[in-house]
Design an enzyme around this catalytic site. Structure first.
Site, mmCIF file in Angstrom:
data_model
loop_
_atom_site.group_PDB
_atom_site.id
_atom_site.type_symbol
_atom_site.label_atom_id
_atom_site.label_comp_id
_atom_site.label_asym_id
_atom_site.label_seq_id
_atom_site.Cartn_x
_atom_site.Cartn_y
_atom_site.Cartn_z
ATOM 1 N N VAL A 134 -3.147 -9.871 -15.762
ATOM 2 C CA VAL A 134 -4.078 -9.761 -14.630
ATOM 3 C C VAL A 134 -5.471 -9.274 -15.050
ATOM 4 O O VAL A 134 -6.419 -9.387 -14.284
ATOM 5 C CB VAL A 134 -3.534 -8.861 -13.490
ATOM 6 C CG1 VAL A 134 -2.293 -9.453 -12.862
ATOM 7 C CG2 VAL A 134 -3.311 -7.434 -13.961
ATOM 8 N N ALA A 186 -8.974 7.528 -13.038
ATOM 9 C CA ALA A 186 -10.215 6.814 -12.686
ATOM 10 C C ALA A 186 -9.893 5.423 -12.149
ATOM 11 O O ALA A 186 -10.483 4.973 -11.149
ATOM 12 C CB ALA A 186 -11.131 6.719 -13.898
ATOM 13 N N TYR A 230 -6.402 6.637 -16.345
ATOM 14 C CA TYR A 230 -5.490 6.189 -15.278
ATOM 15 C C TYR A 230 -5.981 6.671 -13.908
ATOM 16 O O TYR A 230 -6.042 5.896 -12.952
ATOM 17 C CB TYR A 230 -4.092 6.733 -15.577
ATOM 18 C CG TYR A 230 -3.021 6.323 -14.600
ATOM 19 C CD1 TYR A 230 -2.456 5.046 -14.640
ATOM 20 C CD2 TYR A 230 -2.533 7.222 -13.648
ATOM 21 C CE1 TYR A 230 -1.451 4.684 -13.755
ATOM 22 C CE2 TYR A 230 -1.526 6.858 -12.760
ATOM 23 C CZ TYR A 230 -0.990 5.594 -12.823
ATOM 24 O OH TYR A 230 0.002 5.224 -11.937
ATOM 25 N N SER A 258 -2.308 5.690 -6.799
ATOM 26 C CA SER A 258 -1.461 6.785 -7.297
ATOM 27 C C SER A 258 -2.019 8.108 -6.787
ATOM 28 O O SER A 258 -3.232 8.222 -6.552
ATOM 29 C CB SER A 258 -1.475 6.795 -8.834
ATOM 30 O OG SER A 258 -0.941 8.007 -9.324
ATOM 31 N N SER A 268 8.198 -7.715 -12.464
ATOM 32 C CA SER A 268 9.386 -7.917 -13.291
ATOM 33 C C SER A 268 10.250 -6.666 -13.373
ATOM 34 O O SER A 268 11.419 -6.750 -13.754
ATOM 35 C CB SER A 268 8.963 -8.346 -14.705
ATOM 36 O OG SER A 268 7.937 -7.499 -15.182
HETATM 37 P P1 NAP Z 1 6.530 -0.233 -14.830
HETATM 38 O O1 NAP Z 1 7.967 -0.003 -14.535
HETATM 39 O O2 NAP Z 1 5.973 0.223 -16.129
HETATM 40 O O3 NAP Z 1 6.218 -1.806 -14.626
HETATM 41 C C1 NAP Z 1 4.932 -2.286 -14.866
HETATM 42 C C2 NAP Z 1 4.840 -3.715 -14.380
HETATM 43 O O4 NAP Z 1 3.493 -4.167 -14.569
HETATM 44 C C3 NAP Z 1 5.726 -4.663 -15.173
HETATM 45 O O5 NAP Z 1 6.184 -5.676 -14.291
HETATM 46 C C4 NAP Z 1 4.762 -5.262 -16.188
HETATM 47 O O6 NAP Z 1 5.155 -6.564 -16.646
HETATM 48 C C5 NAP Z 1 3.499 -5.359 -15.344
HETATM 49 N N1 NAP Z 1 2.267 -5.429 -16.128
HETATM 50 C C6 NAP Z 1 1.820 -4.558 -17.058
HETATM 51 N N2 NAP Z 1 0.639 -4.979 -17.552
HETATM 52 C C7 NAP Z 1 0.346 -6.138 -16.940
HETATM 53 C C8 NAP Z 1 -0.717 -7.069 -17.035
HETATM 54 N N3 NAP Z 1 -1.745 -6.890 -17.890
HETATM 55 N N4 NAP Z 1 -0.698 -8.181 -16.253
HETATM 56 C C9 NAP Z 1 0.328 -8.398 -15.388
HETATM 57 N N5 NAP Z 1 1.363 -7.545 -15.252
HETATM 58 C C10 NAP Z 1 1.371 -6.429 -16.011
HETATM 59 O O7 NAP Z 1 5.593 0.466 -13.708
HETATM 60 P P2 NAP Z 1 5.969 1.086 -12.286
HETATM 61 O O8 NAP Z 1 6.336 2.507 -12.486
HETATM 62 O O9 NAP Z 1 6.869 0.177 -11.540
HETATM 63 O O10 NAP Z 1 4.504 1.099 -11.614
HETATM 64 C C11 NAP Z 1 4.056 0.060 -10.758
HETATM 65 C C12 NAP Z 1 2.700 0.483 -10.192
HETATM 66 O O11 NAP Z 1 2.848 1.713 -9.481
HETATM 67 C C13 NAP Z 1 1.639 0.727 -11.252
HETATM 68 O O12 NAP Z 1 0.380 0.291 -10.792
HETATM 69 C C14 NAP Z 1 1.642 2.236 -11.391
HETATM 70 O O13 NAP Z 1 0.412 2.711 -11.856
HETATM 71 C C15 NAP Z 1 1.913 2.646 -9.966
HETATM 72 N N6 NAP Z 1 2.460 3.979 -9.842
HETATM 73 C C16 NAP Z 1 3.641 4.302 -10.422
HETATM 74 C C17 NAP Z 1 4.137 5.597 -10.298
HETATM 75 C C18 NAP Z 1 5.445 6.014 -10.889
HETATM 76 O O14 NAP Z 1 5.753 7.211 -10.813
HETATM 77 N N7 NAP Z 1 6.227 5.122 -11.457
HETATM 78 C C19 NAP Z 1 3.388 6.572 -9.597
HETATM 79 C C20 NAP Z 1 2.172 6.202 -9.038
HETATM 80 C C21 NAP Z 1 1.721 4.908 -9.161
HETATM 81 P P3 NAP Z 1 6.175 -6.755 -17.920
HETATM 82 O O15 NAP Z 1 7.540 -6.317 -17.443
HETATM 83 O O16 NAP Z 1 6.114 -8.212 -18.192
HETATM 84 O O17 NAP Z 1 5.657 -5.882 -19.020
#
Ligand code: NAP
Length: 242
Positions: free
Chosen positions: A64, A157, A155, A142, A13
């Site tokens: 999830v 872990a 996180y 990550s 989303s």
């Molecule tokens: P984000 O903008 O916070 O978006 C998180 C997404 O996960 C949203 O679509 C949220 O849905 C969904 N979500 C959260 N909890 C959930 C659950 N229990 N069941 C189903 N969906 C769930 O995060 P992002 O920065 O795009 O990160 C995406 C992925 O990349 C994550 O795994 C994060 O750890 C990884 N990552 C991010 C970064 C970074 O710098 N941003 C770096 C390394 C890794 P809603 O909108 O409905 O809440």
């Protein structure tokens, strides 16, 4: 390139998941968009893809971390789309804190969503991937999972665990034609990193800036197309974890 293929993207989303959905849709895939609660944002992503690329993109609200909810949701996706070829486990959260003071519930919640959530999705999608005798699973890990990060023991872990999950699934399913890879993003500009503008680690990025969600989406498109790559962890981090 992906015309007729069906992808599931979790956490689609917003942020990185939304960019991955856009990318896969632009390549012709139909996409099931899984999200936690932000219905308006999920519907906007779907509508945008449908209009721009003329593919089928549908939202599914599902936590999830809930094994049975994932089972029901994957069954609904199968009823709607027929099958799945590409699974991107991207849903993730942070609940940062110093390990000496971290609440058990904060450790568990992060593991339950980031790591067990990916297991739940793989567990319930593998039957369809096996029947197709082809498939591609991508887990969004990550650099925290590679290097560790103070204040992120839960996180890191979960993200390190995803790498073990990725390599095990890759070995187990390779003989069946199914590949499984991970991506390790560094700092990517999304809601998750909105409060990181002053993080001293940012000055240590060799490429000198944060990445964009589209940078990770490009890596997903590469791994979908890379038919001889499995069990790999691809860093998309501006060089910070070199
Ligand atoms: P984000 O903008 O916070 O978006 C998180 C997404 O996960 C949203 O679509 C949220 O849905 C969904 N979500 C959260 N909890 C959930 C659950 N229990 N069941 C189903 N969906 C769930 O995060 P992002 O920065 O795009 O990160 C995406 C992925 O990349 C994550 O795994 C994060 O750890 C990884 N990552 C991010 C970064 C970074 O710098 N941003 C770096 C390394 C890794 P809603 O909108 O409905 O809440």
């Amino acid at each position: 390139m992906l015309k007729g293929k069906v992808a599931i993207v979790t956490g689609a989303s917003r942020g990185i998941g939304a960019a991955i959905t856009q990318k896969l849709a632009s390549l012709g895939a139909n996409v099931a968009v899984i999200y936690a609660g932000n219905t308006e944002a999920a519907e906007a992503v779907c509508e945008n893809c449908r209009q721009r690329y003329g593919v089928e993109v549908k939202p599914y609200r599902c936590d999830v971390s809930d094994f049975e909810a994932v089972r029901t949701t994957v069954a609904a996706i199968k009823a709607d789309f027929g099958t799945v070829h590409i699974l991107v486990n991207n849903a993730g959260v942070t609940k940062d804190g110093l390990v000496a003071m971290m609440k058990e519930e904060d450790f568990d919640r992060v593991l339950d969503i980031n790591l067990k959530g990916a297991f739940h999705m793989i567990r319930h999608c593998t039957g369809m991937l096996l029947r197709n005798r082809e498939g591609c699973i991508i887990n969004i890990s990550s650099v925290s999972g590679l290097m560790g990060n103070a204040g992120q023991s839960n996180y890191a872990a979960s993200k390190a665990g995803l790498i073990g999950l990725t390599k095990s699934v890759a070995k187990e399913l390779a003989p069946k034609g199914i590949r499984c890879n991970a991506i390790a993003p560094g700092f990517i500009g999304t809601d998750m990193t909105r409060e990181q503008a002053d993080n001293p680690l940012l000055s240590m990025i060799p490429l000198g800036k944060m990445g964009e969600a589209e940078d990770v989406a490009e890596a997903v498109a590469y791994l979908v197309s890379a038919k001889y790559v499995t069990g790999e962890v691809l860093r998309v981090d501006g060089g910070i974890a070199m």
